[in-house]
Every structure is written in structure tokens, then in C-alpha cells.
Design an enzyme around this catalytic site. Sequence first.
Site, PDB file in Angstrom:
ATOM      1  N   VAL A 299       0.879  -1.170   0.000  1.00 43.52           N
ATOM      2  CA  VAL A 299       0.000   0.000   0.000  1.00 43.52           C
ATOM      3  C   VAL A 299       0.915   1.216   0.000  1.00 43.52           C
ATOM      4  O   VAL A 299       1.729   1.390   0.918  1.00 43.52           O
ATOM      5  CB  VAL A 299      -0.936   0.018   1.217  1.00 43.52           C
ATOM      6  CG1 VAL A 299      -1.870   1.215   1.144  1.00 43.52           C
ATOM      7  CG2 VAL A 299      -1.731  -1.273   1.292  1.00 43.52           C
ATOM      8  N   ASN A 501      19.605  -7.819 -14.982  1.00 43.60           N
ATOM      9  CA  ASN A 501      20.079  -8.738 -16.017  1.00 43.60           C
ATOM     10  C   ASN A 501      20.711  -8.016 -17.207  1.00 43.60           C
ATOM     11  O   ASN A 501      21.587  -7.180 -17.025  1.00 43.60           O
ATOM     12  CB  ASN A 501      18.947  -9.656 -16.460  1.00 43.60           C
ATOM     13  CG  ASN A 501      18.442 -10.506 -15.317  1.00 43.60           C
ATOM     14  OD1 ASN A 501      19.177 -10.784 -14.378  1.00 43.60           O
ATOM     15  ND2 ASN A 501      17.212 -10.915 -15.356  1.00 43.60           N
ATOM     16  N   GLY A 552       9.776   1.317   1.056  1.00 46.06           N
ATOM     17  CA  GLY A 552       9.465   2.112   2.240  1.00 46.06           C
ATOM     18  C   GLY A 552      10.599   3.018   2.673  1.00 46.06           C
ATOM     19  O   GLY A 552      11.657   3.086   2.049  1.00 46.06           O
TER      20      GLY A 552
END
Length: 615
Positions: A299, A501, A552
Site C-alpha cells: 500500500v 540482467n 518504504g
Amino acid sequence: MSCRQSGAGAVEQQRRRFADADLKHQAAEYYRINEVPQRLEEVLNTMFYHRPVDFYGYLANYFSELSKPPAISKLVGKRVLDGTGRPILEVEVSCRVRDCDKRICSSMISSHAEFLENASPETVDADEKERYESISTAIEWINKSLNEMLRGLQPTDQHNVDELLGEYFTNKAEEDKERREEKEKENQEVVLPVSQPATAPSGKKKSNKPGKKASLPEKPVLPAEPTEPVVMGSMAIGCISLGVAKTAATICDVPLYLHIASLKHNQELPKELAMPLPMITILSCGKSSPGKLNLMKEVMLIPPTWSTVKQAIERCMDIQKQIMKLVEPRSQQPSAVGDGKKPASRDAGKKAPPSVLKKMSHLGCLAIGSESLEQPLTLIQSACANITLELGIDMYLGINCAAHELMDYSKGKYEVLLGTYKTAEEMVDMYADLLNKFPSIITLIDPLRKEDHEQWIALRNTLGSKCHLIAEDSCRSVSKLLESKTKNRPKCSGLILKHTNEAKISDLLEMTQLLDGQRHISILGSPDGESSDDSLVDLAVGLGTKFIKLGGLSRGERVTKYNRLLAIEEELGKNGRLRDREEHEFIDFTEEEEEEEEEEFDYTDFPAGAVQPAV
């Protein structure tokens, strides 16, 4: 001694030094080889007698301009650790600068593999083994063949370097494909098919019992598309490409984001740059978190377009503090008993529920348990109200649904809540109801699997004018996206690109330009395993992405990138190069679908005189 005498002594000392036979010989030889103009001698003589202090500085600056431009001299591949303690790749780039080898910079790149939560020990061991082999192969490529191939190239020639890296990877991918086919062929030859005894028909037909209607079979769910195997060692390609770009920026004495911006705009620096909006993950309520809710892996808080990065981070920190207060364990909150009575005896001796704050996700946010879809959103709403912020005005919401992780293929449905399953059609209705309750949601990431093509179209026609529908799972390989263009891509309004990659800087430049031309949103996202290399932020600013997704506001490897975001914003503001962001614009999918249908017809396929279909 007077100043004049001391100055004359210094001049005399330098005069004798310059008159030394060896220096004379070296200077004459250099002049002869490089054909230095005759006027240089006059300039040097004048400076030697009148400005002796500037003499040697002038020589150094003059001859440095005559020296060859820096060229790549050595690449060194190393194995280092990411923020979760897993191995990742680092490449050190050294250049030949003024006839000396000098280490310029290094770059890091994370593995393609996702962070495996609640996985079996066997799966974890297989993942670690694959990761180790891939990095070992990448180090071998770098220290041997790639080192020889790129030696002597100028790091400022990004296009040429990336082209060589692309050709090298293509050859390695072909070798890897042949190796896999041979291995499969050997396995087929070793494992002989077991012949099953033919069952004779019994001659009896099973009839439906009277009074019971035959149940109609549900529409079968498309199986997940097989994941294309990742070429072992492919991390070397992307890591070297980034390292070369960082080296060029260092040599040119410009920040990496300005160097990337100049590459995107054909070597012309744009006058102004806009900062990408940060998608800051505040809660994790996904499959690996406690509680029943599986849907909301992340969220995210999304600031309004007019806010600065500094204001956005400060607001998100305030909201996070309020959430921590609201979800404090009951043992730390005052007793709710107001009548003076003792709590019931049935509660005596029971332990207080464990603190949800102790579970910190690898994404750098709180992982809390939720019992419904609305609970985490209501929690954020309450936290905002406590500090007089209003969702939908002062802050917006985004949800990373990660629907591909929720599909139960035995039932053919998504497990949204523990024990609650929904079909793809029901998921579309569920998202519509959720946005009606919480109109502050402006972004949904991976709301469905990429295989649910019809439901993606239904979802975009229903919600496309209200929020951004972003695909992430189908964008694991940027090079494959460029090859397929729009083929098999979900009908979405934007993509989350990741530098992993074999993704080269040229690939990111081309992909963002392609998305800009299609009016689609480009988002640069951090992989699950993050390193302390903050180059991802410079790439997002230079590429001009709409958003940047960093996780975060906890864990050092993620906070480092937020700090870099703040530093770039401050630098652009001081230099007068900070441009205002554009307002959120949701794509009119109905209009876009009509344009796509028109492009599907290729009139060159019709013979002369044939009647062409009306569009």
C-alpha cells in the site's frame, strides 16, 4: 632581502631548472613529435619571465588538452551483498587517463530473482544455487572476454559499448539455448515412456441421476505463461552498461542524471528537469504478512504533483508515525475497562498479542495483518485525519496487488482473502467497488495476471479514466519488451521498468521514449534485493519517468536512494533547472482502442482491385 631580489632569485632558479639538458631534450622531442606551433615558445618565454607562478599550471592544462581522451583499460567483476544479505554483482571500471590507469567508479546490479517469502527450504536452496552460478558466470565474462572486448573504448560512447554488449549477449543466449535443448534431449532419451495398459470399454455408460442437472463446467483459466529461462551471467551486461555510463559522467564532470538526460535528448542538455513522483510504500498486507488479507502486497502513498520530494517524504514520515501509534499492541495501550471491574477470568493468564511493529518487510515498511480489504486503507485514512491531511487532496493511494501471486490454479480463482476466492471477472467488480469507496486510489499495479487479457480490457474500460493501471510482472526483461513491442503486453496505462540482467542503458532510453510516444507512463522500480548503489534515482531523473518506486522509508539501501532524490531536487532548484510536474492524466482507453484497431489492418496485404474493409 627585498621582494624584487627574492622574485629575481625565484626566476633564476626556474630558469636554471628549465635550462637543464634533460628537460631541454624532452621538451624539444615533445615539440618535434607533436608539431607544437612556434607561437607556443613565445607564450612560454613571456610567462616564464613575467608570471613564473602560473608557468607549470599553464603547461599542465595545455598538454592535458593534447592528451588522448580517457579509454577503458580494465573491468573487474566482484561478488558483494545486497540489503538482505544475498549476493549481487559489482563491476569496477578503470580508465587510461593521461597515460595512467585510474579506477573511476563502480556499479552494482541485483539479481532477477524475487525475494522468496514463506518458501520451502528446497526452493530457497535452489534459488541460492542459481544466484551463485549466475554471478560466478557473470564475473567470468567480465574478467575475461568482456574485459578484452571493451578495452580501449571510450566510455562516453555509450551507444557503441551497448551495441557490443548486446551482440555478446545474443551469442551467449544462443549458446545457452542450444545447451538447454541438448540437455532436454538427453533427459528424454534416458527416461523411457512407460506403456500404460489399454483399458477395454466396459460397455456401460454412466447416466446422470434423475432429478439432478448436469453442472456446466466453468470457463477454464489460462495457465501461466512459462517463464523464459534467464541466461546465466546476464547480470554482467546491465552492470557494465551502467558502470560505463557512470564513468562517462565522472569524466565529463557532470552528475549521472544530467549525462543520462543528454543521452536521451541527443547530447543536448534540457534546460529543465522534473522530479519523478515517489511511490512510498507505507504498509505490506500481502500473502506473506499476518492476517487474512492477501491482495495488498504494497500500500503506497503518492504525493500530489505540486509537492516537492522533501514535503512528500516529511508527510509520509508523519503518517507512518501515526500508523505506528494506531497499531500499538494492546498490552501497551491503557485498559478499556471503565467501571472499575476486573477483567473476566477467561482472559486471565492469556498473553497479549504480539506486536505487529516487530515485523518489518524487506520492502522497508510495516507488515501488518488485516482482515478485510478496507482495513489498511481505513487505517491510513485515520492516520491522515490525525494530522489534518485529507486523502485525495493532500495525499493519494496506490496498491501493488501482485495478483499473479494469488492465483490458485487448482480452483482457477484468486485467493483475495484467506479462504475467499474470486474469478477474474469478479476481481474487476471488486476493484470498481473499492475505488468507489476510496476514490483517493489513483494507481493499481498488477491487478490481474498478464494472461487475463479480456479482464484487463474490461478493467481499463471500467477504471481507466479514474486511475493508472500499471503492469510490473510482465516487464521483467526490458530487452524482451523492446523485441515484442506491444505484443502480449497487458492493456495497461504504464509499465514498471527494472534495471536487471541484460537491460542496458540504451534499452532504458529506447523503452522510455517508446512509452512517451504512446502516452504511457514509465516508472522505474527497485528490485526486491536492493544494493547501496543509488544510481537508480539518477536514471529515473535523467530518463524523465513519471514515478519512481523505491519501497518504504526504512532499511539503509532504500533510504540511501531517498536521500539521493532529495539531493538532486535541491541541486536542480539551486541551478534553476527544476521544472513543475504535469498533472495526473488518465488515458481515454476507448479512444486508444479504436486507434489500435485501425492499426491492426495492413492494407498492403490486399491485392489490387480488392474491396478493402471499412474501419
